[in-house]
Design an enzyme around this catalytic site. Structure first.
Site, PDB file in Angstrom:
ATOM      1  N   ARG A 128     -20.562  54.034  27.731  1.00  0.00           N
ATOM      2  CA  ARG A 128     -20.629  55.002  26.752  1.00  0.00           C
ATOM      3  C   ARG A 128     -22.248  55.383  26.544  1.00  0.00           C
ATOM      4  NH1 ARG A 128     -20.419  52.065  21.936  1.00  0.00           N
ATOM      5  NH2 ARG A 128     -20.757  53.957  20.819  1.00  0.00           N
ATOM      6  N   LYS A 130     -21.119  40.778  25.223  1.00  0.00           N
ATOM      7  CA  LYS A 130     -20.041  41.827  25.378  1.00  0.00           C
ATOM      8  C   LYS A 130     -19.040  41.410  26.619  1.00  0.00           C
ATOM      9  CE  LYS A 130     -19.604  46.637  26.060  1.00  0.00           C
ATOM     10  NZ  LYS A 130     -20.189  48.066  25.831  1.00  0.00           N
ATOM     11  N   ARG A 158     -29.268  43.187  12.537  1.00  0.00           N
ATOM     12  CA  ARG A 158     -30.514  43.125  12.668  1.00  0.00           C
ATOM     13  C   ARG A 158     -31.053  41.318  12.619  1.00  0.00           C
ATOM     14  NH1 ARG A 158     -32.320  45.305   7.415  1.00  0.00           N
ATOM     15  NH2 ARG A 158     -34.499  44.860   7.851  1.00  0.00           N
TER      16      ARG A 158
HETATM   17  C1  BTN Z   1     -18.872  50.961  27.263  1.00  0.00           C
HETATM   18  O1  BTN Z   1     -20.124  51.376  27.707  1.00  0.00           O
HETATM   19  O2  BTN Z   1     -18.764  49.861  26.532  1.00  0.00           O
HETATM   20  C2  BTN Z   1     -17.746  51.687  28.004  1.00  0.00           C
HETATM   21  C3  BTN Z   1     -17.376  50.928  29.316  1.00  0.00           C
HETATM   22  C4  BTN Z   1     -16.116  51.610  29.897  1.00  0.00           C
HETATM   23  C5  BTN Z   1     -15.849  51.115  31.403  1.00  0.00           C
HETATM   24  C6  BTN Z   1     -14.514  51.450  32.014  1.00  0.00           C
HETATM   25  S1  BTN Z   1     -14.275  50.935  33.445  1.00  0.00           S
HETATM   26  C7  BTN Z   1     -12.884  51.850  33.667  1.00  0.00           C
HETATM   27  C8  BTN Z   1     -13.323  53.215  33.191  1.00  0.00           C
HETATM   28  N1  BTN Z   1     -14.199  53.984  34.225  1.00  0.00           N
HETATM   29  C9  BTN Z   1     -15.147  54.350  33.862  1.00  0.00           C
HETATM   30  O3  BTN Z   1     -16.034  54.825  34.550  1.00  0.00           O
HETATM   31  N2  BTN Z   1     -15.471  53.595  32.559  1.00  0.00           N
HETATM   32  C10 BTN Z   1     -14.350  53.081  32.073  1.00  0.00           C
END
Ligand code: BTN
Length: 326
Positions: free
Chosen positions: A123, A188, A323
């Site tokens: 993201r 995460k 926070r």
């Molecule tokens: C995030 O930033 O939390 C989202 C991560 C999403 C990763 C997945 S892996 C499969 C799909 N292909 C990508 O390029 N991204 C998503």
């Protein structure tokens, strides 16, 4: 199947195989095997060792993603056909693979999983670290009979589905951090990237990308710029990635149908049970007026409710963090 894939399949048991046997099995010369081994060692995070008089061996055994296994485990009418499931050794990004299908007007539901992504995306323009045969990188193309305008909350539903699948393999303390991060022990473990295509007021197509950390190699993990955990560390064992992909898809498909009919409001209770932020002091990044507040759950559109100066605000986008109060 490419030559490299065939060689990897032969070596996947983690045992020694002589150059002679491999050459005979693959119908190539011993020099060709040696060149392929070198290519794999240069390209992928997993290494093949070579010992005189013993042969070649993968540094650890591997269970590859497998199309037939996935199809039989998913067992869903909409995705059960071979032509609707792609298993790739590598790609730039599984989301990109499906967006290209949409560009070519191939609009049927489709699942793609890859052993490795060369440009995995996260993201907010971040990179998603995607080493070979270690984790899950999967995307689902799904036609939705609702418009883009009605779609808010979908990424939260994807996060709920992923969390439920993780619970089903024994990770009971999984939590969700708005809007769609999946956390265990405040680190995460999985993330969701949703990309949509369509006109704003007509049915649209969702590309639902999910990445799960399963057994992250140390060298790759070192380049991740946030706290993370993987399933291997959490459960103290490796899992069959085919089982987990199938479970995520099953959890997801049943919720996607409900989401199309009822919208996010049908999922508020499930979200609340997994809400990592509820009642916590949070900081908000990327919002014009609201910088901090107390998280108060989500509304019927999936917006984060934030209490600040005795008022409750709905946050539709932005990055939030808990926070640390000193
Ligand atoms: C995030 O930033 O939390 C989202 C991560 C999403 C990763 C997945 S892996 C499969 C799909 N292909 C990508 O390029 N991204 C998503």
């Amino acid at each position: 199947m490419s030559d490299l894939t065939v060689l990897l399949y032969f070596l996947s048991d983690g045992e020694f195989h002589s150059g002679e046997c491999l050459a005979a099995e693959l119908g190539v010369s011993r020099t060709a095997i040696w060149k392929q081994v070198k290519k794999i060692n240069d390209k992928y995070s997993i290494k093949i060792e070579s010992i005189a008089r013993k042969g070649y061996r993968l540094e650890k055994s591997l269970q590859f993603l497998n199309q037939a296994e996935l199809i039989s485990k998913i067992n869903d009418n909409q995705i059960i056909h071979q032509k609707n499931v792609s298993v790739l050794l590598e790609c730039s990004s599984t989301n990109q693979f499906l967006l290209e299908r949409i560009n070519k007007n191939q609009l049927d539901s489709h699942l793609v999983v890859a052993e490795m992504q060369t440009q995995g995306r996260g993201r907010r323009g971040r990179q998603w670290v995607s080493p070979f045969a270690s984790n899950i990188y999967m995307s689902l193309l799904w036609p939705l009979n609702i418009s883009m305008a009605e779609i808010s909350g979908l990424s939260l539903v994807v996060a709920i589905s992923t969390a439920k699948a993780l619970q089903s393999i024994g990770i009971s303390d999984v939590m969700l951090k708005w809007p769609n991060d999946i956390y265990v022990d405040n680190k995460k473990i999985a993330g969701v990237l949703l990309e949509l295509r369509g006109e704003s007021n007509s049915p649209c197509h969702a590309v639902i990308g999910i990445g799960v950390n399963v057994d992250m190699p140390k060298s790759s993990g070192a380049s991740i710029d946030q706290d993370w955990v993987d399933i291997k560390n959490k459960l103290n064992k490796t899992i069959n990635r085919n089982d987990l992909v199938a479970e995520i898809i099953k959890q997801l498909i049943q919720r996607l149908d409900k989401f199309s009919q009822e919208g996010f409001k049908a999922f508020i209770d499930e979200w609340s049970e997994l809400d990592l932020l509820y009642g916590k002091d949070i900081s908000i990044d990327g919002h014009m007026t609201l910088q901090k507040g107390v998280a108060k759950g989500v509304d019927k559109y999936g917006a984060l409710l934030v209490e600040s100066s005795s008022e409750v605000h709905s946050l539709y986008s932005g990055e939030v963090s808990i926070r640390k109060i000193h």
